[in-house]
Design an enzyme around this catalytic site. Structure first.
Site, short mmCIF file in Angstrom:
data_model
loop_
_atom_site.label_atom_id
_atom_site.label_comp_id
_atom_site.label_asym_id
_atom_site.label_seq_id
_atom_site.Cartn_x
_atom_site.Cartn_y
_atom_site.Cartn_z
N GLY A 43 0.77 -1.25 0.00
CA GLY A 43 0.00 0.00 0.00
C GLY A 43 0.79 1.28 0.00
N ASP A 99 0.52 3.38 4.43
CA ASP A 99 -0.45 4.04 3.55
C ASP A 99 -1.57 4.67 4.36
OD1 ASP A 99 -1.43 1.54 4.33
OD2 ASP A 99 -2.14 0.96 2.34
N ASP A 102 -6.10 2.97 10.22
CA ASP A 102 -7.54 2.95 10.48
C ASP A 102 -7.74 2.58 11.95
OD1 ASP A 102 -10.28 2.77 10.25
OD2 ASP A 102 -10.31 1.03 8.95
P1 5GP Z 1 -5.70 -0.87 10.55
O1 5GP Z 1 -4.91 -2.07 11.01
O2 5GP Z 1 -5.14 0.46 11.02
O3 5GP Z 1 -7.17 -1.01 10.88
O4 5GP Z 1 -5.72 -0.89 8.97
C1 5GP Z 1 -4.61 -0.59 8.22
C2 5GP Z 1 -4.69 -1.34 6.90
O5 5GP Z 1 -6.05 -1.55 6.50
C3 5GP Z 1 -4.05 -0.54 5.80
O6 5GP Z 1 -2.67 -0.80 5.69
C4 5GP Z 1 -4.86 -1.00 4.60
O7 5GP Z 1 -4.32 -2.21 4.09
C5 5GP Z 1 -6.23 -1.30 5.14
N1 5GP Z 1 -7.18 -0.19 4.98
C6 5GP Z 1 -7.81 0.50 5.96
N2 5GP Z 1 -8.61 1.45 5.43
C7 5GP Z 1 -8.48 1.34 4.09
C8 5GP Z 1 -9.06 2.07 2.99
O8 5GP Z 1 -9.86 3.00 3.11
N3 5GP Z 1 -8.66 1.68 1.74
C9 5GP Z 1 -7.77 0.67 1.53
N4 5GP Z 1 -7.44 0.39 0.28
N5 5GP Z 1 -7.20 -0.03 2.54
C10 5GP Z 1 -7.56 0.31 3.81
#
Ligand code: 5GP
Length: 179
Positions: A43, A99, A102
């Site tokens: 990403g 990238d 979240d």
């Molecule tokens: P976290 O572990 O912080 O919940 O999520 C991080 C990962 O979730 C990012 O590296 C990505 O792979 C994915 N992700 C979270 N939100 C998005 C989004 O809006 N679009 C995309 N393409 N990937 C996301």
């Protein structure tokens, strides 16, 4: 691609300007340090390439490739490192380039995992942050843009492994995609 994704939520111009600012800040903060910029693939590839060229100090480049168990559009936080670092980061100042943050679980897991290799410091830089999605308390040191809780693609980010090459950032139109 424009038909599906409509207008950009971050344009190429906005992206360029913000990355220039981040590069300046990182240049100041890491001057004189033994600096390693670690990109989280896939990403972060587009952001990483632009950010690295906006940083004006000597540094090492390295990458981790991770896969996450995404159930539909949310990650479960179960990240697997499929390609490891090649640099020895012991005693070095590491900046992890993501990238998007979240829930924060991926970033937290990667920071914890890299910390075992005993870097002198480890900080996180993300192009995008969705503060509404956060499920844990985590400090993100550099944030490009805070965005609302929408699923975005482009500029490195995918939807089912596609659209990473979209040159701007756009929200997926759920009706057209029927997710
Ligand atoms: P976290 O572990 O912080 O919940 O999520 C991080 C990962 O979730 C990012 O590296 C990505 O792979 C994915 N992700 C979270 N939100 C998005 C989004 O809006 N679009 C995309 N393409 N990937 C996301």
């Amino acid at each position: 691609m424009e038909r599906i994704f409509g207008r950009p939520i971050v344009t190429q111009e906005e992206m360029r300007a913000r990355i220039r600012e981040l590069g300046k800040q990182i240049t100041t903060d890491y001057a004189g340090k033994d600096f390693v910029l670690v990109g989280v693939l896939k990403g972060a590839y587009a952001f990483y390439a632009d950010l690295a060229r906006a940083i004006r100090i000597p540094m090492r480049v390295d990458f981790l490739m991770v896969t996450s168990n995404k159930s539909r559009l949310k990650t479960s936080g179960k990240v697997k490192i499929v390609t490891e670092l090649t640099e020895d980061i012991k005693g070095k100042d590491v900046l992890l380039v993501e990238d998007i943050v979240d829930s924060g679980l991926t970033a937290q897991y990667l920071v914890k995992t890299l910390a075992r290799k005993k870097p002198r410091s480890i900080k996180v830089c993300t192009l995008l942050s969705k503060p509404e999605g956060r499920s844990i308390d985590i400090v993100i040191d550099y944030v490009g843009f805070k965005i609302p809780n929408k699923y975005v693609v482009g500029y490195g980010l995918d939807y089912q492994q596609k659209y990473r090459n979209l040159p701007y950032l756009a929200a997926v139109d759920m009706e057209e995609e029927q997710v």
